[in-house]
Design an enzyme around this catalytic site. Structure first.
Site, mmCIF file in Angstrom:
data_model
loop_
_atom_site.group_PDB
_atom_site.id
_atom_site.type_symbol
_atom_site.label_atom_id
_atom_site.label_comp_id
_atom_site.label_asym_id
_atom_site.label_seq_id
_atom_site.Cartn_x
_atom_site.Cartn_y
_atom_site.Cartn_z
ATOM 1 N N GLU A 136 0.829 -1.195 0.000
ATOM 2 C CA GLU A 136 0.000 0.000 0.000
ATOM 3 C C GLU A 136 0.870 1.254 0.000
ATOM 4 O OE1 GLU A 136 -3.168 2.130 3.121
ATOM 5 O OE2 GLU A 136 -2.061 0.319 3.679
ATOM 6 N N PHE A 137 0.490 2.239 -0.778
ATOM 7 C CA PHE A 137 1.154 3.536 -0.757
ATOM 8 C C PHE A 137 0.436 4.436 0.241
ATOM 9 C CE2 PHE A 137 1.628 7.955 -2.060
ATOM 10 C CZ PHE A 137 3.001 8.054 -2.231
ATOM 11 N N ILE A 138 1.179 4.972 1.187
ATOM 12 C CA ILE A 138 0.621 5.885 2.191
ATOM 13 C C ILE A 138 1.196 7.265 1.944
ATOM 14 C CG2 ILE A 138 0.466 6.444 4.649
ATOM 15 C CD1 ILE A 138 0.626 3.462 5.259
ATOM 16 N N ASP A 168 12.733 -2.611 14.806
ATOM 17 C CA ASP A 168 13.784 -1.719 14.300
ATOM 18 C C ASP A 168 13.239 -0.291 14.255
ATOM 19 O OD1 ASP A 168 16.204 -0.868 13.270
ATOM 20 O OD2 ASP A 168 15.764 -1.465 11.215
#
Length: 333
Positions: free
Chosen positions: A132-134, A237
């Site tokens: 998904e592109f946020i 991380d």
């Protein structure tokens, strides 16, 4: 190439684990779904976007900066935008570990993470992951929301198997061993400190840090007196480069090295994460602080200092050595 599906993520069934002879697919949410045979194309990313991604037109492809290990790209389509990472030299097991971690965090319904869609091999070598592109907003935002949402994830996702993860994955580009163990102190001593110390000895011929570090690893017990440790799902991380805020100001975390561990281990990168008082206050309202938290903070930083030493060289050795020596004096061992 055969493809199996884990929830909404698809993977090549022939992918090996990073350090295991074969990769086990843990979620197996669609047991009745048949294998789908897909022919290797010259551009499997484009092929997926124009088929399973429901796009009929790719309007543009734009590089995105910020990574030092992988190449990041945005595919803008009539079905929305997709975020794609590629690596020309590393096989798909690295991205598969990332996708499994993203999916595990996504399914908690707590803090926002990009939903992973597809992992596969590139025809010329290397691998890719589509997710998904946020659209991001400010790089710094509401620290209280970040602390609360992170704590909600830790509280929501526990493992009955103990400490570890379904596959080995990577911390940066370093293999991270996630073989299940029932005892947290043993897990951290062997799979976190012990593994990094062995790498330092093999890579730099550094017997001093190895011997002192192993002495510390054998004597961690007193630092966990009267502490209840549950195997919580960790990002693994969490530093400033792996967290941001979306256009609505909601916190987003990225690029995980997930495993189930002691929730306090999540703060091991706090030396370059910028966590403030509001963050910890909100976090501990959901996950109460336990006795000895302050005494254990440097222990969890040590893992990441050792990893930076192994990744980037001697500039991090003194910080790691200082923490080891301080604990050896504290524990009188």
């Amino acid at each position: 190439m055969a493809v199996t599906h884990l929830g909404s993520i698809s993977f090549s069934s022939s992918m090996p684990s990073i350090s295991s002879p074969s990769l086990k697919h843990p979620f197996n949410l669609n047991k009745n779904k048949p294998l789908i045979v897909a022919a290797m194309s010259d551009d499997p990313v484009r092929e997926w976007i124009l088929s399973e991604g429901k796009a009929t037109q790719i309007k543009g492809i734009s590089p995105i900066g910020g990574g030092c290990i992988n190449r990041a790209t945005c595919y803008d389509t009539d079905a929305g935008s997709f975020f794609v990472k590629t690596n020309r030299s590393i096989g798909p097991s690295m991205f598969e570990g990332e996708a499994l971690g993203l999916n595990a965090m996504y399914e908690t319904g707590s803090i926002r993470v990009p939903k992973p869609y597809k992992v596969g091999s590139l025809p010329t070598g290397g691998s890719y992951i589509i997710m998904e592109f946020i659209e991001f907003g400010a790089s710094r935002g509401n620290q209280s929301a970040l602390g609360r949402k992170l704590a909600e994830m830790h509280k929501a996702a526990k493992s009955e198997k103990g400490f570890g993860f379904h596959v080995d994955n990577t911390i940066g580009s370093t293999p991270q061993i996630n073989t299940w163990m029932s005892d947290w102190v043993e897990f951290f001593a062997e799979h976190r400190l012990g593994y990094q110390l062995k790498m330092a000895r093999e890579q730099y011929g550094d017997p001093t840090i190895y011997e002192r570090g192993q002495r510390l690893a054998r004597n961690l017990g007193p630092l966990f007196k009267n502490v209840v440790i549950e195997p919580c799902l960790l990002h693994g991380d969490l530093w400033s480069g792996n967290m941001t805020y979306d256009k609505n100001g909601e916190p987003v975390i990225l690029d995980p090295a997930c495993y189930y561990g002691h929730n306090e281990a999540e703060f091991g990168m706090s030396w370059c994460a910028g966590f403030g008082g509001d963050f910890y206050k909100a976090y501990f309202e959901v996950m109460p602080e336990q006795p000895g938290f302050e005494e254990r903070r440097d222990l969890y930083m040590l893992y990441h200092y050792l990893n930076h030493y192994n990744l980037f060289g001697s500039g991090y050795r003194s910080s790691a050595m200082s923490i080891i020596d301080d604990y050896l004096r504290m524990l009188n061992v």
